[in-house]
Each structure stands twice: as C-alpha cells, then as structure tokens.
Design a protein around this motif. Sequence first.
Motif, PDB file in Angstrom:
ATOM      1  N   VAL A  80      48.268  35.752  50.541  1.00 29.84           N
ATOM      2  CA  VAL A  80      46.955  36.394  50.632  1.00 29.84           C
ATOM      3  C   VAL A  80      46.914  37.654  49.764  1.00 29.84           C
ATOM      4  O   VAL A  80      45.913  37.932  49.087  1.00 29.84           O
ATOM      5  CB  VAL A  80      46.632  36.738  52.099  1.00 29.84           C
ATOM      6  N   THR A  81      48.014  38.407  49.763  1.00 28.29           N
ATOM      7  CA  THR A  81      48.071  39.640  48.954  1.00 28.29           C
ATOM      8  C   THR A  81      47.900  39.329  47.483  1.00 28.29           C
ATOM      9  O   THR A  81      47.104  39.975  46.781  1.00 28.29           O
ATOM     10  CB  THR A  81      49.403  40.363  49.188  1.00 28.29           C
ATOM     11  N   THR A  82      48.657  38.345  46.982  1.00 29.88           N
ATOM     12  CA  THR A  82      48.552  38.008  45.559  1.00 29.88           C
ATOM     13  C   THR A  82      47.182  37.408  45.229  1.00 29.88           C
ATOM     14  O   THR A  82      46.623  37.674  44.162  1.00 29.88           O
ATOM     15  CB  THR A  82      49.665  37.031  45.151  1.00 29.88           C
ATOM     16  N   GLN A  83      46.635  36.616  46.153  1.00 32.02           N
ATOM     17  CA  GLN A  83      45.313  36.018  45.908  1.00 32.02           C
ATOM     18  C   GLN A  83      44.235  37.086  45.823  1.00 32.02           C
ATOM     19  O   GLN A  83      43.377  37.041  44.927  1.00 32.02           O
ATOM     20  CB  GLN A  83      45.001  35.009  47.020  1.00 32.02           C
ATOM     21  N   ASN A  84      44.268  38.028  46.755  1.00 33.33           N
ATOM     22  CA  ASN A  84      43.259  39.096  46.738  1.00 33.33           C
ATOM     23  C   ASN A  84      43.385  39.954  45.488  1.00 33.33           C
ATOM     24  O   ASN A  84      42.377  40.340  44.879  1.00 33.33           O
ATOM     25  CB  ASN A  84      43.404  39.964  47.985  1.00 33.33           C
ATOM     26  N   LEU A  85      44.621  40.254  45.121  1.00 30.90           N
ATOM     27  CA  LEU A  85      44.838  41.092  43.943  1.00 30.90           C
ATOM     28  C   LEU A  85      44.380  40.383  42.674  1.00 30.90           C
ATOM     29  O   LEU A  85      43.711  40.978  41.808  1.00 30.90           O
ATOM     30  CB  LEU A  85      46.315  41.463  43.846  1.00 30.90           C
ATOM     31  N   ALA A  86      44.721  39.099  42.551  1.00 26.75           N
ATOM     32  CA  ALA A  86      44.312  38.345  41.362  1.00 26.75           C
ATOM     33  C   ALA A  86      42.794  38.218  41.282  1.00 26.75           C
ATOM     34  O   ALA A  86      42.202  38.353  40.201  1.00 26.75           O
ATOM     35  CB  ALA A  86      44.965  36.961  41.392  1.00 26.75           C
ATOM     36  N   LYS A  87      42.175  37.983  42.430  1.00 27.32           N
ATOM     37  CA  LYS A  87      40.714  37.854  42.439  1.00 27.32           C
ATOM     38  C   LYS A  87      40.041  39.161  42.063  1.00 27.32           C
ATOM     39  O   LYS A  87      39.061  39.179  41.295  1.00 27.32           O
ATOM     40  CB  LYS A  87      40.249  37.405  43.822  1.00 27.32           C
ATOM     41  N   SER A  88      40.552  40.270  42.588  1.00 26.61           N
ATOM     42  CA  SER A  88      39.975  41.575  42.269  1.00 26.61           C
ATOM     43  C   SER A  88      40.112  41.898  40.786  1.00 26.61           C
ATOM     44  O   SER A  88      39.153  42.340  40.135  1.00 26.61           O
ATOM     45  CB  SER A  88      40.660  42.653  43.109  1.00 26.61           C
ATOM     46  N   LEU A  89      41.311  41.654  40.242  1.00 21.82           N
ATOM     47  CA  LEU A  89      41.544  41.955  38.830  1.00 21.82           C
ATOM     48  C   LEU A  89      40.759  41.010  37.928  1.00 21.82           C
ATOM     49  O   LEU A  89      40.246  41.426  36.872  1.00 21.82           O
ATOM     50  CB  LEU A  89      43.042  41.861  38.523  1.00 21.82           C
ATOM     51  N   GLU A  90      40.637  39.767  38.348  1.00 21.93           N
ATOM     52  CA  GLU A  90      39.833  38.813  37.569  1.00 21.93           C
ATOM     53  C   GLU A  90      38.379  39.271  37.490  1.00 21.93           C
ATOM     54  O   GLU A  90      37.732  39.178  36.446  1.00 21.93           O
ATOM     55  CB  GLU A  90      39.922  37.442  38.225  1.00 21.93           C
ATOM     56  N   GLY A  91      37.875  39.799  38.602  1.00 18.48           N
ATOM     57  CA  GLY A  91      36.510  40.316  38.597  1.00 18.48           C
ATOM     58  C   GLY A  91      36.345  41.485  37.643  1.00 18.48           C
ATOM     59  O   GLY A  91      35.329  41.579  36.921  1.00 18.48           O
ATOM     60  N   ASN A  92      37.341  42.377  37.590  1.00 18.10           N
ATOM     61  CA  ASN A  92      37.264  43.529  36.678  1.00 18.10           C
ATOM     62  C   ASN A  92      37.245  43.091  35.221  1.00 18.10           C
ATOM     63  O   ASN A  92      36.444  43.581  34.410  1.00 18.10           O
ATOM     64  CB  ASN A  92      38.452  44.465  36.914  1.00 18.10           C
ATOM     65  N   VAL A  93      38.157  42.180  34.874  1.00 12.01           N
ATOM     66  CA  VAL A  93      38.232  41.720  33.470  1.00 12.01           C
ATOM     67  C   VAL A  93      36.955  40.972  33.095  1.00 12.01           C
ATOM     68  O   VAL A  93      36.419  41.151  31.989  1.00 12.01           O
ATOM     69  CB  VAL A  93      39.471  40.829  33.270  1.00 12.01           C
ATOM     70  N   SER A  94      36.468  40.149  34.007  1.00 10.14           N
ATOM     71  CA  SER A  94      35.239  39.403  33.732  1.00 10.14           C
ATOM     72  C   SER A  94      34.065  40.355  33.528  1.00 10.14           C
ATOM     73  O   SER A  94      33.236  40.157  32.623  1.00 10.14           O
ATOM     74  CB  SER A  94      34.955  38.443  34.885  1.00 10.14           C
ATOM     75  N   ASP A  95      33.975  41.406  34.349  1.00  7.23           N
ATOM     76  CA  ASP A  95      32.894  42.386  34.209  1.00  7.23           C
ATOM     77  C   ASP A  95      32.961  43.091  32.854  1.00  7.23           C
ATOM     78  O   ASP A  95      31.925  43.346  32.217  1.00  7.23           O
ATOM     79  CB  ASP A  95      32.978  43.426  35.329  1.00  7.23           C
ATOM     80  N   ILE A  96      34.190  43.409  32.425  1.00  9.74           N
ATOM     81  CA  ILE A  96      34.346  44.095  31.130  1.00  9.74           C
ATOM     82  C   ILE A  96      33.810  43.219  30.001  1.00  9.74           C
ATOM     83  O   ILE A  96      33.055  43.685  29.125  1.00  9.74           O
ATOM     84  CB  ILE A  96      35.825  44.440  30.892  1.00  9.74           C
ATOM     85  N   LEU A  97      34.194  41.945  30.014  1.00  8.12           N
ATOM     86  CA  LEU A  97      33.750  41.048  28.946  1.00  8.12           C
ATOM     87  C   LEU A  97      32.257  40.755  29.051  1.00  8.12           C
ATOM     88  O   LEU A  97      31.584  40.572  28.015  1.00  8.12           O
ATOM     89  CB  LEU A  97      34.568  39.763  28.993  1.00  8.12           C
TER      90      LEU A  97
END
Length: 395
Positions: free
Chosen positions: A27-44
């Motif tokens: 769950v920790t890795t899933q939440n972290l990956a999802k959060s970071l994926e959202g940040n990178v997607s927002d930047i692009l």
Amino acid sequence: MVNLFAYLMVGNSLFNSHKHYDKLAEVTTQNLAKSLEGNVSDILDKMNIVLFSVGEKTEEQVASHGIDKGSLSSYAKQQVQILPEADDISIADSAGNILCGSDGITAPVNISDRTYFSRLRSDAGQQLVVSHLLKGKVTGKWKIIAARRYNNPDGSFAGVVMGTINVAYFDHLIAHLDIGKYGAVGIRDAEFQLVALHPKGKEAASQIGSNVVSQKTRDMIQANQVTATYKTVFARDNKERMVTFRKVAKYPYYIFATISPVDYMTSWRKEAAVGLVLLALFTAMTAASARFLYKSKMSALLHSEAKRYGDEMKQQNEELNAALARIKRLEGIISICSYCKKIRTEEDSWQQIEMYFSEHSDAMFSHGICPDCAGEQKRIFREAASSHTEVTKYP
C-alpha cells in the motif's frame, strides 16, 4: 503438547503479522507511486498548455507578417515564468533549425533528427509529443522534451514549439521523499532509461540514463500496462525490494516506488524477537514445571513403594515373631514319662503327649500303628487266643 500449542499460536501470529507488514509495504509503494505519477502528469499537462499558447502565438505571426524572433522570445520567456518546471521554450522551423527561445540565445542547432520532430512533421493529428530521455545537443545535459506542432495558414507543417525540462527538476521533486534506508523512488522512460532516482547510489546502474532493470520488471511492465506491485531482486545490488510501478497517464514514463524488507520488516523483527523470548521463557517454565511434577511423582512412587515394602516387612516380622513364639514354646527340656509317655506340664500335671503338642504347637495328630507295634499286638493276640482255647478244652 502445551509447548507445541504455544509454538503454533506464536508461529501463526508471526506469519499473519508478516503478511500484514507485506501488505502495508504494498500500500505504501502504491500510494507513493500514484502520488508521484499525478505530479509528473500535472507537470506535462501544464507544459502542454504553455506550448499550446506559444504555438498559437507563433501561428499568428506566421499568418500575418512572419516570425518576429524578438517578440516571440519575450512571449516564450513570459510562459516559462508561468511554468517554473520548464527549463526553456524554443521554436524551430520546418527544417528543424532553432529560430528563437525563452533564453534569448539562438544557437545553430538542428533537431530534425529527433524522433519527436519527425513524428510531429509526419502526422498533422499529433498534438503533444513527449520525448524519451535525451541529452542536449549544446549543453550535453540530460533533459526531457515536450513539443507541439504549429502550422502554416494552409495547414501544412511550419515547425515545432518545444519545452525542455531538466531532469534535475525531477531529482528535486523526489528528494524529500522518505522511503527508508534501502528503498528508492525513481522515474524511467519507456525504454527504461533512468530519469531520476532517490537516493542515488554510486554504482553505474544508479546513474541517469542507465537502463539496467531486472527481467521480472520488464516482464511485469509487459504484462501490466498501467500498474503492478511485486517483489523482485534489484539488478543493481542483488537485494530484494517490494516494487510498485505506475505508468504516467498519456506519457511514456514510469514511476517506480520501492521499499526494502530490511526497512519495512523492522517492527516485525522486533515482534518476532519478543515472541521468541516469550516462547523461550514459556518453554523454560514448562520444563521446570515438568521437572517438578516428575520429581513429585517419583517421590510419591518411592514413598508408596517404601510404604508397601515397610508393610511387607512388618507382616514378615509379625509372622517371624509368631513362628519364633511357637518355637520358643517347645524349646528346653520336656519331662516325659518313660512308661506311659505322658508329659509333665509347667503346672506339674501330666498330659497325654498328643494333647500337650496340640496346645503348644500348630501340630495335629492322627492315630495309626507302626509295624513293630502291630507285630507285638498280633503276638499278644495269638497268645491270648491260645490260652483261651486250652482253658475251654480242659475245664
């Protein structure tokens, strides 16, 4: 059996606890990956909006009086200020030559050999193309390019506007994340080239541009296009990690969040140590109790055996004493009449020998006649018979 039951209970508890910590790590890795994926997607996504605005401005100039490099550079610079994630924004013509950019420097650079340029030139339907990890032709630094096509008034290809993101920005983005001493957070492109990694190692596989990943990771990405969580041994250090990868929506990048069992099993190891200590104490207590019970039982058995032996000895002593008493009753000198064989008692009376022995022993008598006496009695009988005959014959 008590110890076995305790071992099973503790073992089952530790097994379930281990699964629980594994699930927490997932769950920790899933939440972290999802959060970071959202940040990178927002930047692009924001880069796409900025490039759209610059592209519109460029098409206006192309349609009116041609590109004004000065004003277009100023406009691009304003857009960069709106989007601090962008390193710079540049405009290239249909031949791939850089015309101007937000940095105000026009270097003689041609980008016609870049894949993103070729794709935009050949496909009018393409809106935004994001490159894989690239090295700048002038600076030699690692970067990511996002580009949009702009057209001539007739709709033909006029060139591209492109925004550059230095990979150092992604390093800064993930540097504050705490994933444990042996965990890591990383970004890779579709070719598995490493864009950013925290924390970085000294080995070659931890350097930007490295495409060293485990075969299991390649297989998992091929089998799961969006996201997956699994355990794998890292190729760069041969240590197991819990891994979650997540593809950045619409863009050719993957977010990796990993955590090591060395980190997330720390609490479980403490629980296991406490459980084993308690088991050891419980085992020692049961062993001491068993020893005490065994000694108590053996003591009871010995006591019972001793009592039984004592009772037997007492009975034997009583029987022996009784026998001795009987023997003593018949010891010493016994006075017996030499004619009638009567025995003189302690009261100076005379008793038949049979009566005396019956009273002073357990012996019993039965009467018979010995051969000598039988012969004597026959002789006497014959003599008596002979005398009676003669008297009768001669009165």
